[in-house]
Scaffold this motif. Structure first.
Motif, PDB file in Angstrom:
ATOM      1  N   VAL A  26      63.474  48.190  43.464  1.00 22.02           N
ATOM      2  CA  VAL A  26      63.317  46.979  42.656  1.00 22.02           C
ATOM      3  C   VAL A  26      61.914  46.421  42.807  1.00 22.02           C
ATOM      4  CG1 VAL A  26      64.078  44.601  42.343  1.00 22.02           C
ATOM      5  CG2 VAL A  26      65.764  46.395  42.738  1.00 22.02           C
ATOM      6  N   GLU A  27      61.406  46.433  44.040  1.00 25.82           N
ATOM      7  CA  GLU A  27      60.069  45.894  44.292  1.00 25.82           C
ATOM      8  C   GLU A  27      59.011  46.706  43.562  1.00 25.82           C
ATOM      9  OE1 GLU A  27      57.311  44.489  48.063  1.00 25.82           O
ATOM     10  OE2 GLU A  27      59.055  45.768  48.384  1.00 25.82           O
ATOM     11  N   LEU A  28      59.150  48.027  43.572  1.00 26.59           N
ATOM     12  CA  LEU A  28      58.178  48.869  42.886  1.00 26.59           C
ATOM     13  C   LEU A  28      58.216  48.662  41.379  1.00 26.59           C
ATOM     14  CD1 LEU A  28      58.568  52.215  44.882  1.00 26.59           C
ATOM     15  CD2 LEU A  28      56.605  50.667  44.893  1.00 26.59           C
ATOM     16  N   SER A  29      59.410  48.351  40.852  1.00 29.55           N
ATOM     17  CA  SER A  29      59.548  48.156  39.410  1.00 29.55           C
ATOM     18  C   SER A  29      58.835  46.898  38.946  1.00 29.55           C
ATOM     19  CB  SER A  29      61.035  48.083  39.035  1.00 29.55           C
ATOM     20  OG  SER A  29      61.696  49.271  39.401  1.00 29.55           O
ATOM     21  N   PHE A  30      58.713  45.929  39.825  1.00 24.51           N
ATOM     22  CA  PHE A  30      58.101  44.651  39.458  1.00 24.51           C
ATOM     23  C   PHE A  30      56.886  44.364  40.332  1.00 24.51           C
ATOM     24  CE2 PHE A  30      62.551  44.369  38.225  1.00 24.51           C
ATOM     25  CZ  PHE A  30      62.466  43.918  36.928  1.00 24.51           C
ATOM     26  N   GLU A  31      56.156  45.399  40.683  1.00 22.95           N
ATOM     27  CA  GLU A  31      54.998  45.239  41.557  1.00 22.95           C
ATOM     28  C   GLU A  31      53.926  44.395  40.882  1.00 22.95           C
ATOM     29  OE1 GLU A  31      53.079  45.596  45.106  1.00 22.95           O
ATOM     30  OE2 GLU A  31      55.057  46.381  44.597  1.00 22.95           O
ATOM     31  N   ILE A  32      53.433  43.389  41.590  1.00 24.86           N
ATOM     32  CA  ILE A  32      52.384  42.513  41.081  1.00 24.86           C
ATOM     33  C   ILE A  32      51.095  42.848  41.813  1.00 24.86           C
ATOM     34  CG2 ILE A  32      51.622  40.119  40.852  1.00 24.86           C
ATOM     35  CD1 ILE A  32      54.540  39.301  40.817  1.00 24.86           C
ATOM     36  N   PRO A  33      50.009  43.134  41.093  1.00 25.29           N
ATOM     37  CA  PRO A  33      48.749  43.477  41.754  1.00 25.29           C
ATOM     38  C   PRO A  33      48.323  42.401  42.740  1.00 25.29           C
ATOM     39  CG  PRO A  33      48.617  43.872  39.392  1.00 25.29           C
ATOM     40  CD  PRO A  33      49.905  43.147  39.626  1.00 25.29           C
ATOM     41  N   GLU A  34      47.731  42.836  43.845  1.00 20.63           N
ATOM     42  CA  GLU A  34      47.308  41.904  44.880  1.00 20.63           C
ATOM     43  C   GLU A  34      46.266  40.923  44.346  1.00 20.63           C
ATOM     44  OE1 GLU A  34      48.445  41.317  47.907  1.00 20.63           O
ATOM     45  OE2 GLU A  34      50.023  42.780  47.480  1.00 20.63           O
ATOM     46  N   ALA A  35      45.394  41.390  43.463  1.00 22.81           N
ATOM     47  CA  ALA A  35      44.376  40.497  42.898  1.00 22.81           C
ATOM     48  C   ALA A  35      45.016  39.365  42.115  1.00 22.81           C
ATOM     49  CB  ALA A  35      43.430  41.291  41.998  1.00 22.81           C
ATOM     50  N   ASP A  36      46.077  39.683  41.357  1.00 14.32           N
ATOM     51  CA  ASP A  36      46.786  38.650  40.605  1.00 14.32           C
ATOM     52  C   ASP A  36      47.523  37.695  41.525  1.00 14.32           C
ATOM     53  OD1 ASP A  36      45.860  39.660  38.265  1.00 14.32           O
ATOM     54  OD2 ASP A  36      47.736  40.590  37.618  1.00 14.32           O
ATOM     55  N   LYS A  37      48.092  38.235  42.596  1.00 11.93           N
ATOM     56  CA  LYS A  37      48.775  37.370  43.565  1.00 11.93           C
ATOM     57  C   LYS A  37      47.799  36.381  44.187  1.00 11.93           C
ATOM     58  CE  LYS A  37      52.656  40.287  45.034  1.00 11.93           C
ATOM     59  NZ  LYS A  37      53.312  40.950  46.179  1.00 11.93           N
ATOM     60  N   GLU A  38      46.598  36.850  44.466  1.00  7.37           N
ATOM     61  CA  GLU A  38      45.585  35.965  45.064  1.00  7.37           C
ATOM     62  C   GLU A  38      45.213  34.841  44.102  1.00  7.37           C
ATOM     63  OE1 GLU A  38      41.025  36.227  46.877  1.00  7.37           O
ATOM     64  OE2 GLU A  38      42.219  38.041  46.576  1.00  7.37           O
ATOM     65  N   ILE A  39      45.060  35.182  42.823  1.00  5.85           N
ATOM     66  CA  ILE A  39      44.740  34.158  41.822  1.00  5.85           C
ATOM     67  C   ILE A  39      45.896  33.173  41.690  1.00  5.85           C
ATOM     68  CG2 ILE A  39      44.286  33.769  39.371  1.00  5.85           C
ATOM     69  CD1 ILE A  39      42.852  36.471  39.326  1.00  5.85           C
ATOM     70  N   ALA A  40      47.114  33.675  41.706  1.00  2.42           N
ATOM     71  CA  ALA A  40      48.290  32.803  41.606  1.00  2.42           C
ATOM     72  C   ALA A  40      48.378  31.862  42.805  1.00  2.42           C
ATOM     73  CB  ALA A  40      49.555  33.647  41.494  1.00  2.42           C
ATOM     74  N   GLU A  41      48.080  32.377  43.994  1.00  3.23           N
ATOM     75  CA  GLU A  41      48.099  31.537  45.199  1.00  3.23           C
ATOM     76  C   GLU A  41      47.048  30.441  45.102  1.00  3.23           C
ATOM     77  OE1 GLU A  41      50.069  31.294  47.592  1.00  3.23           O
ATOM     78  OE2 GLU A  41      51.053  33.202  48.026  1.00  3.23           O
ATOM     79  N   GLU A  42      45.869  30.794  44.576  1.00  4.84           N
ATOM     80  CA  GLU A  42      44.811  29.796  44.419  1.00  4.84           C
ATOM     81  C   GLU A  42      45.203  28.745  43.386  1.00  4.84           C
ATOM     82  OE1 GLU A  42      41.433  32.131  43.413  1.00  4.84           O
ATOM     83  OE2 GLU A  42      40.988  32.697  45.492  1.00  4.84           O
ATOM     84  N   ALA A  43      45.827  29.178  42.296  1.00 10.08           N
ATOM     85  CA  ALA A  43      46.299  28.224  41.289  1.00 10.08           C
ATOM     86  C   ALA A  43      47.301  27.256  41.900  1.00 10.08           C
ATOM     87  CB  ALA A  43      46.937  28.970  40.114  1.00 10.08           C
ATOM     88  N   LYS A  44      48.228  27.796  42.659  1.00  8.55           N
ATOM     89  CA  LYS A  44      49.236  26.958  43.316  1.00  8.55           C
ATOM     90  C   LYS A  44      48.584  25.946  44.249  1.00  8.55           C
ATOM     91  CE  LYS A  44      53.292  27.275  46.346  1.00  8.55           C
ATOM     92  NZ  LYS A  44      54.217  28.202  47.052  1.00  8.55           N
ATOM     93  N   MET A  45      47.592  26.406  45.000  1.00 10.31           N
ATOM     94  CA  MET A  45      46.893  25.516  45.933  1.00 10.31           C
ATOM     95  C   MET A  45      46.217  24.363  45.192  1.00 10.31           C
ATOM     96  SD  MET A  45      43.606  26.406  48.347  1.00 10.31           S
ATOM     97  CE  MET A  45      42.577  26.570  46.864  1.00 10.31           C
ATOM     98  N   TYR A  46      45.569  24.668  44.065  1.00 12.53           N
ATOM     99  CA  TYR A  46      44.873  23.619  43.318  1.00 12.53           C
ATOM    100  C   TYR A  46      45.864  22.642  42.673  1.00 12.53           C
ATOM    101  CZ  TYR A  46      40.382  25.987  43.890  1.00 12.53           C
ATOM    102  OH  TYR A  46      39.242  26.537  44.416  1.00 12.53           O
ATOM    103  N   PHE A  47      46.992  23.144  42.173  1.00  9.56           N
ATOM    104  CA  PHE A  47      47.989  22.239  41.612  1.00  9.56           C
ATOM    105  C   PHE A  47      48.564  21.320  42.698  1.00  9.56           C
ATOM    106  CE2 PHE A  47      48.315  25.293  37.993  1.00  9.56           C
ATOM    107  CZ  PHE A  47      48.115  24.370  36.975  1.00  9.56           C
ATOM    108  N   GLU A  48      48.769  21.861  43.878  1.00  9.53           N
ATOM    109  CA  GLU A  48      49.234  21.025  44.992  1.00  9.53           C
ATOM    110  C   GLU A  48      48.180  19.984  45.356  1.00  9.53           C
ATOM    111  OE1 GLU A  48      52.198  24.167  47.308  1.00  9.53           O
ATOM    112  OE2 GLU A  48      50.086  24.046  47.865  1.00  9.53           O
ATOM    113  N   SER A  49      46.910  20.346  45.256  1.00  9.95           N
ATOM    114  CA  SER A  49      45.832  19.390  45.534  1.00  9.95           C
ATOM    115  C   SER A  49      45.802  18.280  44.491  1.00  9.95           C
ATOM    116  CB  SER A  49      44.481  20.114  45.571  1.00  9.95           C
ATOM    117  OG  SER A  49      44.423  21.013  46.657  1.00  9.95           O
TER     118      SER A  49
END
Length: 250
Positions: free
Chosen positions: A12-35
């Motif tokens: 299941v994880e391989l079927s929905f694998e999210i690139p690490e670069a995209d995960k990093e951008i998503a984490e940064e977006a989340k951080m800024y929204f929390e800010s």
């Protein structure tokens, strides 16, 4: 049974694998929204400096307000500074989230709603700043300040709820894929550790002691398995950036 569950989870994880670069951008977006939410809370709480005295005292002479116009100027500068921090983080959050907006109508809808909400807060803040700096001689000064602060606080709360209930929830569920599978994997890993002979820290300590004092630990008939530790689109600046006074605005 455990091996079967592992295999299903991996497939299941391989079927929905999210690139690490995209995960990093998503984490940064989340951080800024929390800010954004954090600085909104700070900014709206600071409004109590002028709001609370006006609520507690219904009769505020215009002459008294005029005598303290220097204080009003300093107060307005601090209010502007507080909400500029909200703006800066809002722009950064949008820049990150825009990376995922191509072909995704859900994210574009979140972006549009977020911009509208920030616009609403920014418009009222701009009106409040103008009132404190230029219209303090008005006989309706007190009532207008109270009404504006009430509206800013109400809209800010709605914006904060929207950030967590809609945006961050969407980031966690769809961009970072944090869901039941993560919880299941964590439980499986904990079960595996317990089946390997107790807590990790205890086993590491025992291995260290065996290496230092091999004579104290007789060899087992079957050697134990050692722990393998190694095992975006074009961005536009929203209206609220241009509307707000100061270096970010017009």
């Amino acid at each position: 049974m455990t091996n079967i569950i592992h295999k299903i989870a991996q497939n299941v994880e391989l079927s929905f694998e999210i690139p690490e670069a995209d995960k990093e951008i998503a984490e940064e977006a989340k951080m800024y929204f929390e800010s954004v939410s954090k600085y909104l809370k700070i900014a709206t709480q600071h409004l109590g400096v002028i709001y609370d005295p006006f609520v507690e005292h219904s009769d505020v002479p215009v002459e008294s307000v005029i005598r303290h116009r220097g204080l009003l100027t300093r107060l307005s500068n601090k209010i502007e500074e507080n909400f500029e921090k909200v703006q800066v983080n809002a722009v950064k959050a949008l820049q990150k989230l825009h990376h995922f907006s191509v072909g995704d109508s859900d994210i574009q809808e979140l972006i549009n709603s977020f911009e509208e909400s920030v616009d609403s807060v920014t418009d009222d803040v701009s009106t409040l700043l103008s009132l404190l700096r230029y219209n303090y001689r008005s006989s309706e000064f007190r009532s207008r300040v109270i009404n504006l602060v009430d509206r800013i606080r109400s809209n800010s709360k709605e914006l904060t709820d929207f950030i967590y209930d809609r945006i961050i929830d969407h980031i966690d569920s769809n961009l970072l894929a944090k869901d039941w599978m993560d919880e299941a994997k964590d439980k499986l890993e904990l079960n595996d550790l317990s089946n390997q002979g107790g807590p990790l820290i205890t086993r590491l300590f025992e291995e260290r002691q065996k290496a230092l004092h091999p004579d104290r630990f007789p060899a087992a008939e079957k050697p134990s398995q050692s722990l393998n530790v190694s095992d975006a689109p074009k961005m536009h600046y929203p209206d609220f950036v241009r509307k707000m006074p100061g270096p970010l605005g017009g």
